[in-house]
Every structure is written in structure tokens, then in C-alpha cells.
Motif scaffolding. Sequence first.
Motif, short mmCIF file in Angstrom:
data_model
loop_
_atom_site.label_atom_id
_atom_site.label_comp_id
_atom_site.label_asym_id
_atom_site.label_seq_id
_atom_site.Cartn_x
_atom_site.Cartn_y
_atom_site.Cartn_z
N ARG A 3 -15.32 -8.36 1.88
CA ARG A 3 -16.33 -8.61 2.90
C ARG A 3 -16.41 -7.40 3.83
N GLU A 6 -13.60 -5.37 5.89
CA GLU A 6 -12.29 -5.49 5.26
C GLU A 6 -11.93 -4.19 4.58
N TRP A 10 -6.40 -4.15 1.21
CA TRP A 10 -5.86 -5.49 1.46
C TRP A 10 -5.31 -6.17 0.19
N PRO A 11 -6.10 -6.21 -0.90
CA PRO A 11 -5.58 -6.90 -2.09
C PRO A 11 -4.24 -6.33 -2.54
N PHE A 14 -1.28 -7.44 -0.52
CA PHE A 14 -0.85 -8.82 -0.81
C PHE A 14 -0.03 -8.89 -2.09
N ILE A 15 -0.43 -8.09 -3.07
CA ILE A 15 0.18 -8.22 -4.39
C ILE A 15 1.41 -7.34 -4.56
N ALA A 18 5.38 -8.73 -4.56
CA ALA A 18 5.75 -9.51 -5.75
C ALA A 18 5.75 -8.62 -6.99
N SER B 128 5.13 -15.11 -3.84
CA SER B 128 4.18 -15.79 -4.72
C SER B 128 2.93 -16.19 -3.95
N LEU B 130 1.67 -14.77 -1.21
CA LEU B 130 0.88 -13.57 -0.93
C LEU B 130 0.12 -13.12 -2.18
N ALA B 131 0.84 -12.97 -3.30
CA ALA B 131 0.21 -12.45 -4.50
C ALA B 131 -0.82 -13.45 -5.05
N PHE B 133 -2.56 -15.59 -3.39
CA PHE B 133 -3.73 -15.50 -2.51
C PHE B 133 -4.54 -14.24 -2.84
N GLY B 134 -3.82 -13.13 -3.04
CA GLY B 134 -4.51 -11.87 -3.36
C GLY B 134 -5.37 -11.99 -4.61
N PHE B 135 -4.80 -12.61 -5.66
CA PHE B 135 -5.56 -12.74 -6.91
C PHE B 135 -6.69 -13.76 -6.77
N ARG B 137 -8.43 -14.44 -4.02
CA ARG B 137 -9.50 -14.05 -3.10
C ARG B 137 -10.30 -12.84 -3.57
N LEU B 209 -11.57 -20.08 1.31
CA LEU B 209 -11.22 -18.68 1.11
C LEU B 209 -12.19 -17.79 1.87
N ASP B 210 -13.44 -18.24 2.00
CA ASP B 210 -14.44 -17.46 2.69
C ASP B 210 -14.52 -17.80 4.17
N ALA B 213 -13.25 -15.55 7.09
CA ALA B 213 -13.88 -14.27 7.37
C ALA B 213 -14.87 -14.39 8.53
N ASN B 218 -8.28 -11.43 10.12
CA ASN B 218 -8.01 -10.61 8.95
C ASN B 218 -7.43 -11.50 7.85
N PRO B 219 -7.36 -11.00 6.62
CA PRO B 219 -6.97 -11.88 5.51
C PRO B 219 -5.60 -12.53 5.69
N LEU B 220 -4.67 -11.81 6.29
CA LEU B 220 -3.34 -12.39 6.47
C LEU B 220 -3.40 -13.55 7.45
N LEU B 223 -4.90 -16.48 5.73
CA LEU B 223 -3.94 -17.16 4.86
C LEU B 223 -3.02 -18.06 5.67
#
Lengths: 294, 316
Positions: A3, A6, A10-11, A14-15, A18, B128, B130-131, B133-135, B137, B209-210, B213, B218-220, B223
Amino acid sequence: MRRPGERAWWPYAFIAPAFAVYLAFVFLPVLDTVRYSFTQWDGLTAPVFIGIDNYVRAVTDPVFLQSLGNNLALTFWFCLLPIAIGLVITSLIARSGLPGAWFFRTAAFLPYVLSLVVVGVAWGWIYSPVFGPLNQFLEAIGLSDLARPWLGDFDTALPAVGVIGTWVQYGFVTILMVAGVQKIDEQLYEAARLDGASSWQQFRNVTLPGLRNEITVALVFTLIASFRVFDLIFVLTKGGPANQTSVLSFIVYKNAFQYNALGYAAAMAVILTAIILVISVFVVRWREREGAAA
Amino acid sequence: MTPPPRVEEGTSTPEPRGGPGVARRRRGPVSTAGVRFGADAPVTPYWRVAAGYGVLLLMAFVSLYPVVTIWITGFKTDAELLMGFFALPETWHPENFVTAWNTGHFGTFFANSVIVVVPVVLVSLVLSTLAGFGFARWRFRGSTLIFFVLLLGLMVPFEGVIIPLYYYMKALGLLNSYWALILPQIGMSVAFGTFWMRAFFLTAEPELLDAAAVDGANPLQALVRVMLPLAGPALLTLGVLFFTWTWNEFLLALVLVSDTSVRTLPVGLGFFVGQHSADVTLLAAGATIVSVPIVIVFIVFQRNFIRGMVGGALKG
């Protein structure tokens, strides 16, 4: 989708944590296992590249072949028998929704959550030649001729290990199937009854097709379990008597950490991992095709 | 901590209307009379109810007998072993447990297991989430490739990684340390955990998820504030699975740790079997110590457990 406002990283933020741990302690070791499998290595001096010699050695090694054969034989006890038992139990209790089922579900699931070392100790005692409950039972009902050291006997050792696998797996499989049966549309059964279908015909033509997914999943999980029986073998038999209960995971361990034949052990570990991957991928593919067809 | 919301089972079973108890037998062919469990359920004939409970009782007996036997044996004296396989001990002897706990080092093993399990479960849950959520979003450069690499971790057995792991840990000077057990088990756990949490975020409340925003978080923050309060049951189930896998792990702890002071319970018991194979009552006490925590967790979180294992299996 990103969006406005952003940031692009960011992605990854997060990943990354892990994925970093996973890369370092799972993915890299897998690649290194494959790399080692093409070498001769004692763990001290530098590995020597020897091409596919370790794989050639494996397929001509009677112990490897016997272990692979034992793994295959165990699939009867770990996979086919639990699924057969699960189907029989499901057909007997299914859809009646008996009150109190939670207690039985808990009991049946218990073996599946226990450490296999504990399972090994419990069954080691049941099979024990001295005063073990199984031999005591046989004596009590006048069949003392049948009493024997079950895990030490050349002929009974592998089936004795197999029975333990059946015991661990059948509850899980049964619960999977009972849950699956409850999702089958009741109208299918009513239609079958109106057509005059017997209980057996309802089971064959409604229940069994309706459980296709569950049966597949049960097959994958039990197959993988049957190739990973290390804990039980380590505790109960150490592969004996005379390799009668030797399995792939156990000879990987023995060659790597007792004989220091690391390249050879790595090659067998690759074969073991490949078998598990092939089983899993095959089933995922199969289910995708089924899903597409449906 | 607030208790997680109770999620109902797929089908509920209201009390039977008639009660299955007294079926008056009619003469002649098998009675078609029966009992209806639940408003919409078909009538179940009495003979099927009886057969059903017969099967269930047999199943419960078969599943419980080996476990319960070993628990009871831990309280027996050697002499009482010969008194038959259903006999309870005349007096309950806790001495075996004291011996196992102290001279058998099960106290140390127990502490070690806790020291390994707690960080593995907590860190794996955070990573898990965090990751996953990352995948859920974002689609981003490399996301498909990274996802497939992680997918491999769902299928690889420890046998496939143990040889290099031993030499990594040796090079890092971590053999015989808790780190040698904690790090690889986090690595294995996050592979499954990422899939689990991704599936949760995608199916639970996709529109949320949206939502975050909009208010400029921010995304964190999104979450933590919006998604996490909903994730309780999913996290609890995942945590229970992580606990079980880590508590029961054997091969890793067998190979990477040889020092008794760092050994975990399953490996401690594994070696105890070799040393005390003749001492059945002591061995049984040891096995009881290893199994009781997992059984308590299993009974308390029974629903999460079964849904996690069966549901996780079906998602495959």
C-alpha cells in the motif's frame, strides 16, 4: 499488495528471522548431506570426492537392502493395518454420534502423543521374556508353549515392533476417519437407503469414497512414520537379532556416529529423505488433481 | 491470561431423547427400534449402539493398557511384578520415583527438557507469526521461491540433516550445549508454523489484513493490534504441537549432546533402558516421569491437540 506509504522491505523484515534460522539449521544441512553423500569421509581428514560410489555401495550392501526391506515390511503394520482397523471401527460407530465419545477419543489418541522412547519402555515390558504381561497372559490361558522372548526371537522381532507401530497409529487414523465421516452429507445416506442399499453397500459406495481424502492423508502420515522408527529401534532392539529389525534411519545413525562412515551414511540419509519427499509430493500432487477434478 | 474462546466441535451431540438404556427385546427378527442421537440424526438401532460402545471400550482398553501398566509398575516392588499383569501394588511405593529422580538424574533431564522446550516454543511462535503474516499479506519478489524452500522443511526428517548439524555445532563449539538442541528445533518448527499461521491469516479475517492500513498503523502495529487478538486459538494449537514435538525429540538430542548434564528426558530414558534393563520398576518410574507432562498437556488441551494434528494433517 503493497500500500502507499509502505516501504518495500517490510515483507522481508517479517520473514527474515524465521527464514534465517530455517536456512542455517535445516536447509543448508540438507544441501550438505547431499554434498557429503558423494564423498568418502571419516569426519577427521578432508572428504574425498568419489562420485556415486556410496549409492552403488548401498544397493549392493545386504544390510542396507535388508533394512530397506524391513522398512517396507513395517509399512504393513504402520499403515495398512491401522487404516484397515480405522475403517472397521468407523463403520461400526460412525454417524451414531454416541454420547461420551470424547473419552474414547482421548484414550485412542494418547499413544500418538507419547514419546516413542516411553512407548518402547512400555512395550519392552509387555514383551519381556521374564514375567512380561504377554507371556504371563499366554501362560494363564494355557498357551505357555507360545511364550517366547518376542523381541529377541528371529521370527517374531520385526512383527513385534510392527504391532507397536499399529498401536501408535491406529487411534490417530481412526479419529481422522470418524471426523471425515461426519462431514459426509447425510442426504447421500438417505438416498442410498431409499435405493435399498445395505449397510455394507452404504459403506462401500458412500463412506469409502467420502473418506478418500482422509485415507490419503492417513497413508502419507503413517508411511512417513514407518520410515522414521528410529527411537523405537534404538530403545528396543538396536536392529537385532541379526539385523532382523534394522531400518534405514538406524543404519544412517550407526554408520555416521559409530563407524564414522559419514559419506556412506549421508548417501543413505539422502535415500531415506528422498523416499519421504517422493511419498509426500506424490500425495500432494494426487490431491491437487483430485481437487481440480472435483 | 484470558482463556481462549471455546470453539465448538464439528458436530455436537445433544443428549439422546429416549436414552439408550432399556431396550425391550422383541422376538423374531432383529429389532428395528432404536435411539435418535440429535434432532436430525437417523435412528440408530439398539444393537448398533451396543456394538458401538463395545468397539469403543475395546479400543480404549487397547490404547490405555500399555501406558497405564507402565505407570502402575513404577509404584510396585520387584516382588509384586510377579503377581499378575492386572494386579495393583499392595502399597504404593514412590521410592522408585525418588531413585530415578535423584540417582537416575531424571531431575536434571527434566530441567534440561524444560530449558530447551520453553525457548523453542516461544521463539518459534513469534517467528512463525511474523513470517506467516508476511506471506499472507504480501506477494513480493522471491516470495514463491522462499515459500517452496520452506515447504521442503515440512517433509525433511531429522535424519536428513543430522550429519552436517553435528559438524556445524562442533565448529561453532556448541556440542553439548542447549543451543545445539534449541536452534535446529526452531528451524524445523518455523517451517510448519509459517504455513499454519499463513493459513490462519488468510482464512480467519482476510479483510482485516487491509483494515489496519486505513488508520495509518505500520504493518507490525497492524499485526499486534488487529490480528494478534484474534489469533489466540491458532497460536495455542500451534504451541501445543511445538511443545509435543520438542518434548519428544530424540535423534537430535542423542547425537548433539553426550554430556549427562545437558541430556533431555527422552534420551536420558533411552540410555537408562540400556543401563537398567533388568530393573523394570525403576525403568517404569523413569518412563512415567517422561510421559506425565505430555499427558497433562494433552488432556488439558485435548481439543487443540486433536484439531491441530488432524487439521494440520488435512491441510498437509
